[in-house]
Design a protein around this motif. Structure first.
Motif, PDB file in Angstrom:
ATOM      1  N   LEU A 188     -11.660   2.243  10.923  1.00 13.71           N
ATOM      2  CA  LEU A 188     -10.749   1.093  10.917  1.00 13.71           C
ATOM      3  C   LEU A 188     -10.945   0.226  12.154  1.00 13.71           C
ATOM      4  O   LEU A 188     -10.860  -0.996  12.082  1.00 13.71           O
ATOM      5  N   SER A 197      -3.703   7.593  14.493  1.00 11.24           N
ATOM      6  CA  SER A 197      -3.356   6.195  14.210  1.00 11.24           C
ATOM      7  C   SER A 197      -4.094   5.652  12.985  1.00 11.24           C
ATOM      8  O   SER A 197      -3.519   4.900  12.202  1.00 11.24           O
ATOM      9  N   GLY A 198      -5.341   6.043  12.824  1.00  8.68           N
ATOM     10  CA  GLY A 198      -6.109   5.565  11.670  1.00  8.68           C
ATOM     11  C   GLY A 198      -5.531   6.090  10.369  1.00  8.68           C
ATOM     12  O   GLY A 198      -5.261   5.331   9.436  1.00  8.68           O
ATOM     13  N   LEU A 235      -3.517   4.111   7.270  1.00  9.36           N
ATOM     14  CA  LEU A 235      -3.985   4.205   5.882  1.00  9.36           C
ATOM     15  C   LEU A 235      -2.970   4.912   4.995  1.00  9.36           C
ATOM     16  O   LEU A 235      -3.265   5.224   3.840  1.00  9.36           O
ATOM     17  N   ASP A 236      -1.779   5.198   5.531  1.00 11.33           N
ATOM     18  CA  ASP A 236      -0.756   5.960   4.791  1.00 11.33           C
ATOM     19  C   ASP A 236      -1.311   7.295   4.310  1.00 11.33           C
ATOM     20  O   ASP A 236      -1.038   7.726   3.190  1.00 11.33           O
ATOM     21  N   ALA A 237      -2.102   7.939   5.155  1.00 13.92           N
ATOM     22  CA  ALA A 237      -2.763   9.175   4.742  1.00 13.92           C
ATOM     23  C   ALA A 237      -2.174  10.410   5.433  1.00 13.92           C
ATOM     24  O   ALA A 237      -2.829  11.446   5.509  1.00 13.92           O
ATOM     25  N   LEU A 238      -0.944  10.280   5.938  1.00 11.17           N
ATOM     26  CA  LEU A 238      -0.280  11.434   6.545  1.00 11.17           C
ATOM     27  C   LEU A 238       0.784  11.974   5.602  1.00 11.17           C
ATOM     28  O   LEU A 238       1.340  11.233   4.788  1.00 11.17           O
ATOM     29  N   TYR A 259      -2.604   7.195   9.897  1.00 11.15           N
ATOM     30  CA  TYR A 259      -1.267   6.623   9.717  1.00 11.15           C
ATOM     31  C   TYR A 259      -1.353   5.218   9.118  1.00 11.15           C
ATOM     32  O   TYR A 259      -0.627   4.881   8.181  1.00 11.15           O
ATOM     33  N   MET A 307     -11.525   8.182  10.286  1.00  8.70           N
ATOM     34  CA  MET A 307     -10.619   7.150   9.758  1.00  8.70           C
ATOM     35  C   MET A 307     -10.282   6.137  10.834  1.00  8.70           C
ATOM     36  O   MET A 307     -10.308   4.932  10.613  1.00  8.70           O
ATOM     37  N   ARG A 308      -9.984   6.659  12.020  1.00  5.30           N
ATOM     38  CA  ARG A 308      -9.608   5.749  13.104  1.00  5.30           C
ATOM     39  C   ARG A 308     -10.805   4.903  13.531  1.00  5.30           C
ATOM     40  O   ARG A 308     -10.719   3.675  13.620  1.00  5.30           O
ATOM     41  N   TYR A 314      -5.402   9.434  -1.104  1.00  4.66           N
ATOM     42  CA  TYR A 314      -5.468  10.809  -0.608  1.00  4.66           C
ATOM     43  C   TYR A 314      -4.970  10.890   0.834  1.00  4.66           C
ATOM     44  O   TYR A 314      -5.155   9.961   1.615  1.00  4.66           O
ATOM     45  N   THR A 315      -4.358  12.028   1.173  1.00  7.11           N
ATOM     46  CA  THR A 315      -4.008  12.260   2.578  1.00  7.11           C
ATOM     47  C   THR A 315      -5.285  12.660   3.317  1.00  7.11           C
ATOM     48  O   THR A 315      -6.287  13.020   2.697  1.00  7.11           O
ATOM     49  N   TYR A 316      -5.242  12.603   4.636  1.00  8.48           N
ATOM     50  CA  TYR A 316      -6.468  12.939   5.365  1.00  8.48           C
ATOM     51  C   TYR A 316      -6.826  14.407   5.199  1.00  8.48           C
ATOM     52  O   TYR A 316      -7.997  14.778   5.234  1.00  8.48           O
ATOM     53  N   ARG A 328       1.413   9.528  -5.461  1.00  7.86           N
ATOM     54  CA  ARG A 328       1.736  10.901  -5.052  1.00  7.86           C
ATOM     55  C   ARG A 328       2.861  11.458  -5.891  1.00  7.86           C
ATOM     56  O   ARG A 328       2.907  12.660  -6.141  1.00  7.86           O
ATOM     57  N   HIS A 344       0.823  -1.202   0.000  1.00  9.40           N
ATOM     58  CA  HIS A 344       0.000   0.000   0.000  1.00  9.40           C
ATOM     59  C   HIS A 344       0.863   1.260   0.000  1.00  9.40           C
ATOM     60  O   HIS A 344       0.611   2.207  -0.726  1.00  9.40           O
TER      61      HIS A 344
END
Lengths: 193, 235
Positions: A182, B9-10, B14-17, B12, A178-179, A158-160, A100, A92
């Motif tokens: 998951l 943490s979520g 998801l590689d979203a940082l 992170y 997101m957290r 996408y980044t958060y 990116r 991933h």
């Protein structure tokens, strides 16, 4: 062990001990590496293809992932997680990095047909179906915003920050969705076993 | 630790940082075993979500990958002194040069002695030891590639560089550390993973330490201008 490449008698879910294969790869065992490839390449290629979209680039990402696995197998610590998670985490991250790096191109591509993947794939779709079913059922337990946040990050790379902009929500909201999403997925998948 | 960071943490997993946020979060993880556990579990959930998309790659890719692996050297196991770890992968000439550098700086270089998650290699423990020594002196240097922290400790007789905040390089490039003895650059270590940092014996006074960006695998002599150069005895 499967001596003949391409002949897969054992479905992914049972049998093959990925952790043990990684341990043998760490010792330079090429046959174990080939078995590991046979076992995990559909998952790696699948996620790469979803994230980078372009099949040729997804192939490159898949190759990068397996080379990293080959190079770093000795660093894998099975006390810290499953081998498959380790490989998929690498997959991933590499896929997201590829996207990116090529952000502009990818963003303009966005409106092109997302799933135009040519080659056929029946065998592994069947093998993956059971896993896919559990995952899909569990994703259904997420709220809409959790699901959207998780999917935009995981499958679109996408980044958060970007997700927050896209969904027009405050950053902290997206971060927690997101957290929480998951966590809900994790709990549901544990229950589904 | 701050809940602010913890809730990342979520994202992170998801590689979203952004790289900067990810690096800050990794630092947070070092001090938070519960967070490490959570990240592992969330990653596992994310991995299963990804695996749900499995599609067979074209058959020719298998041959390509296997052949490429056959040409690719493997990393030695973790916790390996630099001399043993690197020697087999460097050209004999480079090994000689590296040995010279080791002689000059006095002791061996340690990299890759790591804690934490398997692929989340944070700062090497030896690096942390220098930064946290009772007599540690440290300085942060702004470089064109982000902030670099350097620490020295007389009691440890060592210096360390924290390169974890430098911008990540692409696959084709690595950071490489050099000592400059009377202006002559000697290769010290190639940072395969900048987030581990590196530590080394305290160089003789007047020896400069420099970091350059080099093609993957490192160079025998610097091929670019240093992004940072300093005399550690002045830290």
């Amino acid at each position: 062990m499967a001596g003949e490449p391409g002949l897969r008698l054992v479905p992914s879910q049972d049998g093959v001990d990925v952790d043990a294969l990684v341990a043998r790869v760490a010792l330079g065992d090429s046959a174990a590496f080939e078995r590991l490839y046979d076992e995990l390449s559909p998952s790696v290629f699948g996620v790469a293809r979803r994230v980078v979209r372009d099949p040729a680039r997804a192939e490159d990402v898949t190759q990068e992932v397996f080379l990293e696995v080959w190079r770093k197998a000795s660093r894998f610590d099975r006390d810290l997680g499953k081998g498959k998670t380790w490989v998929m985490t690498i997959a991933h991250r590499r896929a997201v990095d590829a996207v990116r790096r090529n952000e502009a191109a990818k963003r303009t591509d966005q409106h092109a047909a997302p799933d135009e993947v040519s080659h056929d794939e029946p065998a592994d779709s069947v093998i993956a179906a059971e896993e896919h079913g559990d995952v899909r059922d569990c994703l259904d337990t997420l709220t809409e915003l959790q699901l959207e946040s998780v999917r935009l990050a995981y499958f679109n790379g996408y980044t958060y920050n970007e997700v927050a902009t896209l969904l027009e929500k405050p950053l902290p909201t997206i971060k927690t969705r997101m957290r929480d999403g998951l966590i809900r997925l994790r709990d549901c998948l544990e229950g589904a076993r | 630790m701050s809940t602010e960071l913890h809730t990342l943490s979520g994202a992170y997993a998801l590689d979203a940082l952004s790289p900067e946020e990810a690096s800050a979060f990794r630092k947070h993880l070092e001090a938070c075993p519960a967070c490490c556990q959570e990240v592992r579990e969330l990653r596992s959930a994310a991995a299963r979500m990804g695996a749900g998309e499995a599609v067979a790659p074209p058959p020719y890719l298998r041959t390509r990958v296997v052949e490429a692996a056959n040409r690719t050297p493997q990393l030695p196991p973790r916790v390996t002194p630099i001399r043993a770890a690197r020697a087999s992968r460097w050209s004999p000439k480079l090994v000689a040069a590296a040995a010279a550098a080791v002689l000059v700086v006095g002791t061996a270089i340690g990299v890759g002695v790591t804690m934490g998650e398997p692929e989340e290699v944070p700062l090497a423990t030896g690096v942390v030891e220098v930064f946290t020594a009772s007599d540690a002196r440290s300085v942060e240097v702004e470089t064109t590639h982000g902030p670099l922290k350097v620490a020295t400790s007389r009691s440890e007789g060592e210096m360390a560089v924290d390169t974890s905040s430098l911008v990540p390089l692409d696959e084709e490039h690595v950071y490489q550390v050099w000592t400059l003895v009377e202006g002559e650059p000697l290769p010290v270590v190639v940072l395969e993973r900048p987030d581990t940092g590196a530590h080394m014996g305290m160089p003789a006074p007047g020896t400069q330490v420099a970091i350059t960006v080099e093609p993957a695998g490192g160079s025998e002599r610097p091929t670019t201008e240093p992004i940072a150069q300093l005399d550690p005895s002045t830290v």
